[in-house]
Design an enzyme around this catalytic site. Structure first.
Site, PDB file in Angstrom:
ATOM      1  N   HIS A  46      -3.230   8.207  -2.313  1.00  0.00           N
ATOM      2  CA  HIS A  46      -2.113   8.200  -1.357  1.00  0.00           C
ATOM      3  C   HIS A  46      -1.203   9.409  -1.553  1.00  0.00           C
ATOM      4  O   HIS A  46       0.018   9.332  -1.433  1.00  0.00           O
ATOM      5  CB  HIS A  46      -1.319   6.898  -1.507  1.00  0.00           C
ATOM      6  CG  HIS A  46      -0.622   6.469  -0.260  1.00  0.00           C
ATOM      7  ND1 HIS A  46       0.662   6.849   0.049  1.00  0.00           N
ATOM      8  CD2 HIS A  46      -1.038   5.694   0.774  1.00  0.00           C
ATOM      9  CE1 HIS A  46       1.021   6.311   1.198  1.00  0.00           C
ATOM     10  NE2 HIS A  46       0.019   5.614   1.662  1.00  0.00           N
ATOM     11  N   GLU A 169      -6.124   9.304   3.582  1.00  0.00           N
ATOM     12  CA  GLU A 169      -6.636   8.346   2.605  1.00  0.00           C
ATOM     13  C   GLU A 169      -8.119   8.070   2.882  1.00  0.00           C
ATOM     14  O   GLU A 169      -8.458   7.228   3.707  1.00  0.00           O
ATOM     15  CB  GLU A 169      -5.827   7.058   2.673  1.00  0.00           C
ATOM     16  CG  GLU A 169      -4.326   7.267   2.520  1.00  0.00           C
ATOM     17  CD  GLU A 169      -3.525   6.107   3.069  1.00  0.00           C
ATOM     18  OE1 GLU A 169      -3.980   4.945   2.958  1.00  0.00           O
ATOM     19  OE2 GLU A 169      -2.449   6.356   3.641  1.00  0.00           O
TER      20      GLU A 169
END
Length: 205
Positions: A46, A169
């Site tokens: 992330h 992601e």
């Protein structure tokens, strides 16, 4: 990291290993996991990017390309429903590179409910580099190469200030175990988890 059987409700004693490699202009993340019971595993990273290098500037004028024909619909809690929507003629079409902010304020229910992009894009998997971001004032660019099937684009909708960074992601489809007609990989002692993503940084003038 060792995850004991039934941690957060998941079965299996799982040993996780993440390897970070920085070599010249490439940053690679490799994930490995082994388990003694059948279980589901879906890891991602992330990290936030802002290619201007200035967090006071929004990421909306950074140009994004994603080689994806479909994105996953989200429900009201941002969980994928299992319905895939064709990106063509929607604000989610990044097959022709465009600024992240070009359509982010469009009157489109999926953008309104998530307050921007926070969606899984199904990668076409027909080329090595499937994601590219460019920032034209500095010439900075990042290419993403991954063996994963999906990238979740998150546009910092809840950051302070909002839109000061974006995430790419790479992963399998979130909630894939509950998605009909999606390959359900169950990991076990015989089937270890492996994943790899490389971020390649460049200067383009």
């Amino acid at each position: 990291y060792f995850s004991k059987d039934r941690e957060e409700g998941y079965p299996g004693n799982v040993y996780f290993k993440v390897i970070y490699t920085l070599k010249e202009n490439e940053f690679t993340i490799q994930y490995e996991a082994t388990t003694d019971m059948e279980t589901i595993i879906n890891l991602t990273n992330h990290t936030y990017f802002n290619l201007t290098g200035d967090l006071s500037k929004e990421i909306l004028s950074q140009e994004l390309y994603i080689d994806s024909d479909y994105f996953s619909e989200l429900d009201g809690t941002s969980i994928p429903t299992g319905k895939f929507i064709k990106v063509e003629n929607t604000p989610f079409d990044f097959k022709n590179p465009k600024f992240i902010g070009k359509d982010i304020a469009a009157n489109y229910e999926q953008l309104i409910s998530a307050k921007g992009y926070d969606h899984p894009f199904i990668l076409n998997k027909n080329r090595s580099v499937e994601i590219v971001v460019k920032e034209h004032s500095t010439g900075r660019a990042v290419e993403v190469e991954t063996d994963q099937k999906v990238v979740v684009l998150y546009t910092g909708n809840y950051l302070s200030p909002p839109r000061c960074g974006f995430c790419l992601e790479t992963q399998n489809l979130p909630n894939y175990i509950n998605t009909p007609n999606w390959e359900h990989t169950i990991y076990s002692n015989e089937i270890p988890y492996r994943a790899k993503t490389t971020y390649r940084f460049k200067i383009e003038r």
